[in-house]
Design an enzyme around this catalytic site. Structure first.
Site, PDB file in Angstrom:
ATOM      1  N   LYS A 109       0.827  -1.089  -0.079  1.00  0.00           N
ATOM      2  CA  LYS A 109      -0.086   0.027  -0.035  1.00  0.00           C
ATOM      3  C   LYS A 109       1.006   1.158  -0.055  1.00  0.00           C
ATOM      4  O   LYS A 109       0.471   2.208  -0.407  1.00  0.00           O
ATOM      5  CB  LYS A 109      -0.944   0.079   1.242  1.00  0.00           C
ATOM      6  CG  LYS A 109      -1.932  -0.848   0.973  1.00  0.00           C
ATOM      7  CD  LYS A 109      -3.431  -0.609   1.691  1.00  0.00           C
ATOM      8  CE  LYS A 109      -4.592  -1.787   1.587  1.00  0.00           C
ATOM      9  NZ  LYS A 109      -5.700  -1.357   2.179  1.00  0.00           N
ATOM     10  N   LYS A 196      -7.419  -9.978 -10.044  1.00  0.00           N
ATOM     11  CA  LYS A 196      -8.666 -10.433  -9.384  1.00  0.00           C
ATOM     12  C   LYS A 196      -9.576  -9.179  -9.718  1.00  0.00           C
ATOM     13  O   LYS A 196      -9.118  -8.104  -9.870  1.00  0.00           O
ATOM     14  CB  LYS A 196      -8.406 -10.622  -7.887  1.00  0.00           C
ATOM     15  CG  LYS A 196      -8.045  -9.415  -7.266  1.00  0.00           C
ATOM     16  CD  LYS A 196      -7.893  -9.744  -5.680  1.00  0.00           C
ATOM     17  CE  LYS A 196      -7.755  -8.432  -4.750  1.00  0.00           C
ATOM     18  NZ  LYS A 196      -7.694  -8.636  -3.408  1.00  0.00           N
ATOM     19  N   LYS A 199     -12.193  -2.892  -7.458  1.00  0.00           N
ATOM     20  CA  LYS A 199     -12.595  -1.613  -7.872  1.00  0.00           C
ATOM     21  C   LYS A 199     -11.274  -0.623  -8.527  1.00  0.00           C
ATOM     22  O   LYS A 199     -11.617  -0.121  -9.255  1.00  0.00           O
ATOM     23  CB  LYS A 199     -13.387  -0.966  -6.631  1.00  0.00           C
ATOM     24  CG  LYS A 199     -14.591  -0.341  -7.342  1.00  0.00           C
ATOM     25  CD  LYS A 199     -15.266   0.297  -6.040  1.00  0.00           C
ATOM     26  CE  LYS A 199     -15.998   1.651  -6.831  1.00  0.00           C
ATOM     27  NZ  LYS A 199     -16.601   2.550  -5.722  1.00  0.00           N
TER      28      LYS A 199
END
Ligand code: TRP
Length: 335
Positions: A109, A196, A199
Site C-alpha cells: 500500500k 482479480k 474496484k
C-alpha cells in the site's frame, strides 16, 4: 456458541468479487455462530480518502450488506465503538515496530501511494493498520476470523499481540483466535482475467452487485475468453472465470451441462456467457429489490444499526475496562 468476527472497509460499491469472496460466506456463517460484522471506517482513513464521501460510503455499505442478507443485529460501525481505537493504542505498546514495517500489505500500500498520489503522504495510520485490526478481533474475544490468504499475516500479528499481552500481564486473558478457512471462489476481472476483480483497477474490471441488467449482460458478453497460448486440454482463465461465476451464482445445472459441452470440445462461448449473465441477473434482482425497500426506510435502518452498534459496544467496553485494569491504567473506580 463459538463466535466469528469479520470486517470490511467502506470503499463504496460492493462487487461480485467481494460478495462471492467474503460476504456470501458471512451470510451463511450467521446460522452457526455468534457473528460480529464491522464496517471499519477508521481503517478507511489510512489511505488517501475523501472526507466528504466517507460517511455516505459507510451507510451505503451497511445498506448493501443488509440487502444481501447480513442481519442488522450482527452489524456494527467501527467508529460508533471508539473502544476499538482505545484498545488499538494499548496494543501499540505490545507490538513491535519492526514487525509492522515488514507487513506485506504495508509495503504494497505504501508503494501504491507513492505511485498514484501526488502528495506521497504515507500516514502512521497505514503502518498501524494491523494493530487496529488486532483490536477489532480481540475486543470481542472472537474464536474465529474468516480470512483469505491476503489476511493471514494480519491474523498472525493478532496472535503475536495477544501472546505478548498475556505474557506481560501474566494471565491467559486473550484467547488466540483461529482462522476460519472456507473455499470461496476467487473471482477475476472479466476484462482481464489475469487480475482479480477489483474496484481500484477501473470500471471495466468489476461488476457491481446492484448494477442494472443491461450493463451486466454487456460486461459478460464482452468478457475476455481466449488469451495467450494454452496447452491442449487447459481451460483459459477467462472461461474458467465464467464457469466460476455461473456456479457461484447458483446455476449448477447449466454449469454441469456446459461443462459437458466443454469436455466434448463443443462449448459455444455465447451459450456460457448467456447462461452466466442470466444466472447473475436472477441472483442480483433479489438484492436490488431488497435494496430499494431498505432505501425507502433509510432512517429506520440507520436507527437499527446505531442500536446494534450500541449493544455490541457493551462487550467492547467490558473488554477495555478489564484490559485497562490489567495493564495498570486508570479507571474511575480505582484510587
Ligand atoms: N483488513 C481487512 C481487509 O482489508 C479489513 C479488516 C479490518 C478486517 N479489521 C478486520 C478483517 C478484522 C477481518 C477482521 O479486508
Amino acid at each position: 456458541m463459538k463466535s466469528v468476527l469479520s470486517c470490511i472497509q467502506p470503499t463504496g460499491d460492493m462487487h461480485l468479487g467481494n460478495y462471492f469472496g467474503a460476504v456470501k460466506n458471512w451470510v451463511e456463517l450467521q446460522q452457526k455462530y455468534k457473528c460480529f460484522y464491522g464496517v471499519v471506517d477508521y481503517h478507511a482513513m489510512t489511505m488517501p480518502y475523501s472526507v466528504d464521501k466517507l460517511r455516505n460510503n459507510t451507510w451505503e455499505l451497511i445498506f448493501n450488506l443488509l440487502a444481501v442478507g447480513v442481519k442488522a443485529e450482527n452489524l456494527f460501525i467501527q467508529s460508533l465503538i471508539p473502544e476499538h481505537a482505545e484498545l488499538s493504542w494499548i496494543f501499540n505498546c505490545f507490538c513491535s515496530y519492526g514487525q509492522l514495517t515488514r507487513m506485506t500489505q504495508f509495503k504494497d500500500k505504501s508503494q501504491q501511494v507513492s505511485e498514484t498520489s501526488k502528495e506521497q503522504f504515507i500516514s502512521v495510520g497505514l503502518l498501524d493498520y494491523p494493530v487496529l485490526q488486532s483490536a477489532d478481533i480481540l475486543i470481542y474475544k472472537a474464536d474465529y476470523v474468516p480470512v483469505g490468504k491476503d489476511q493471514e499475516q494480519h491474523l498472525e500479528l493478532t496472535r503475536d499481540i495477544a501472546l505478548r499481552f498475556n505474557n506481560s500481564v501474566r494471565k491467559e486473558y486473550f484467547v488466540l483466535p483461529d482462522a476460519l478457512y472456507t473455499d470461496t471462489p476467487k473471482i477475476k476481472s472479466t476484462a482481464d482475467p489475469s487480475k482479480k476483480m477489483s474496484k481500484s483497477a477501473g470500471d471495466k474490471h468489476f461488476i457491481s452487485l446492484f448494477q442494472d441488467e443491461k450493463s451486466i449482460r454487456k460486461q459478460i458478453k464482452s468478457a475476455v475468453t481466449d488469451v495467450g497460448d494454452l496447452k491442449k486440454g487447459e481451460m483459459s482463465e477467462g472461461v474458467l472465470n465464467l464457469f466460476e461465476l455461473l456456479k457461484a451464482s447458483g446455476g449448477t445445472e447449466a454449469y454441469n451441462s456446459l461443462m459437458e459441452d466443454y469436455n466434448a470440445d463443443n462449448l459455444k462461448y455465447v451459450d456460457l456467457k448467456e447462461a452466466t449473465a442470466n444466472q447473475l441477473i436472477d441472483m442480483t434482482n433479489e438484492f436490488k429489490d431488497n435494496k430499494v425497500a431498505i432505501e425507502k426506510n433509510k432512517k429506520d435502518y440507520k436507527y437499527m444499526i446505531k442500536q446494534s452498534s450500541g449493544e455490541i459496544r457493551k462487550r467492547a467496553q467490558q473488554t477495555v475496562a478489564e484490559v485497562k485494569d490489567l495493564v495498570g491504567l486508570m479507571n474511575v473506580k480505582f484510587d
